[in-house]
Design an enzyme around this catalytic site. Sequence first.
Site, short mmCIF file in Angstrom:
data_model
loop_
_atom_site.label_atom_id
_atom_site.label_comp_id
_atom_site.label_asym_id
_atom_site.label_seq_id
_atom_site.Cartn_x
_atom_site.Cartn_y
_atom_site.Cartn_z
N ASP A 241 0.81 -1.23 0.00
CA ASP A 241 0.00 0.00 0.00
C ASP A 241 0.84 1.28 0.00
O ASP A 241 0.56 2.24 0.73
CB ASP A 241 -0.99 0.00 1.18
CG ASP A 241 -2.17 -0.92 0.91
OD1 ASP A 241 -2.27 -1.47 -0.20
OD2 ASP A 241 -3.00 -1.11 1.81
N ASP A 263 3.16 -6.45 -3.13
CA ASP A 263 1.95 -7.25 -3.31
C ASP A 263 0.91 -6.52 -4.16
O ASP A 263 0.18 -7.16 -4.92
CB ASP A 263 1.36 -7.61 -1.95
CG ASP A 263 0.20 -8.57 -2.06
OD1 ASP A 263 0.37 -9.61 -2.72
OD2 ASP A 263 -0.89 -8.28 -1.53
#
Length: 570
Positions: A241, A263
């Site tokens: 994030d 990710d």
Amino acid sequence: MQKTPDMTTRGLDILSEPALNKGTAFSDAERHKYGLLGLLPPHIEDLDQQTGRAYDALQAKDTDLERHIYLRALQDTNEVLFYSLVITHIEEIMPLIYTPVVGEACERFSEIYRRPRGLFISYPHRDRIDEMLDNAVNETVEAIVVTDGERILGLGDQGAGGMGIPIGKLALYTAAGGVDPRITLPIILDVGTNNKTRLDDPLYIGWRHERISGDAYFAFVDQFVQAVKRKWPNVLLQFEDFAQAHAEPLLEKYRDQLCSYNDDIQGTAAVTAGSLLAACKLLGMPLSKHRIAFLGAGSAGAGIAEQLIGVMIDEGLSEAEARARIYMVDRFGLLHDKMDGLLGFQQRLTQDHAVVSGWATATDGGISLLDVMKHGKPGILIGVSGQKGLFSEDIIREMAKNTARPIVFPLSNPTSRAEAVPEDIIRWTEGTALVATGSPFAPVTYKGKLHQIAQSNNTYIFPGIGLGVLAAGARRVTDKMFMAAARALADLSPALKDPHASLLPPVSDIRAVSKAIALAVARQAQAENVAPPSSPEELAAKITARFWEPAYADIPDAFDQKLKENFHEV
């Protein structure tokens, strides 16, 4: 003179250590040995009984946020019981510890904060990062998830509240991927926040300052990474994030310095590729025959696009042919090679303006998603915009005119940010669409037929990646390892046996899915010489041996000795 150890203090120390606390499951002998008599009720329970009682307590909560708070408190009190509860009811509980509920938990992190977990590494303390890493509770750390809290799900900048994401991700490393929780560490890099709501909140627990940016930001991240390399040179580091302006540069800079991956870019790409490969197998039409439109041209969308281009090339297309089948649409319209201000990763995904210039209907020359549907005629639509409701009825109906089975993936998280809800997509396509979403949605019944909605969430990928990397002893995480994960996931699709089933396995099977992905990832790591060689049987045995199960164990001798030393005076 020798002083007798304070047994009550020893007992309280054990009860306050989540990795050691057994609560009411301590045996009579253990209660005597560790000074626990009187500190616990007299009845001794086993783990199954505790799990049932914990589930009843969870059910008694009125809201999902209260359930999240309860679960986090349990995690910080008794880790074995927490994971026993999560694994036993994983379909029900996974949305509570991660998306969608973790979104609200991040927004209200300062309000619901109870007990420290992981490390808060703040910019004002940048010269003491080594000391902060030394303060980590776990002496052995093999997996780290780190965020700077700037792009939390589809909610944007949450500052220190972003810590909820590494905590939730690592909980799934264990619950879904069997990674021992005692070797994991969540970290937030607190570089401030530009979220005025957070800064004005009297309860906000983060550094009250606007975000550090530019060279100072990258220098701080580098200080952190170099400190990690010194402390744990073989650790698996997952970036999570980060804003698109930082995500791609950080991935490219560090992917060959230590075992690391992003990710949002690579994990999202792998699970989407796996879902699409399953859909293509179901339809009997390879991905290279499809045209694909994206709404959202940030790092996540670009990561997915690049992986799908790789699949098309593997299926026989040239790189130019594969890229011509990708339409990236952002708030300014379809990306083309005459647009200014594009980031490097976006420039690789532009369309030839000479080819698409006639598609525009807007007076400013911008080419909308609806224009792309009318002229490009894509059969696959992927949403990673973080904006609710942008897959309008007009867009979906136009898409359905040009393909018998539209494939529509509104992937933005949490649920409140989904580009469309499955019920609408199914209705607008007269029941012909294949749908997968980022957050969980209930099945949809349309004209008497039940449509299963796959959750194309990274949870299908990153726990298996973590398990495979650690079991194989991989030194790096490569793009081909993610492709191996995607293909392994596609091969597990229930829709290949039943065309009415979901594209992805049920969440209840996630631990078995993670094992299969771990094996595929580990074998690919060996094929690329980034992991030590071994036979397939040895590799499978390593994965099985690494796979952690929630079960109470004896108090480690080292911890027992440490307690005795702390409470003796000579």
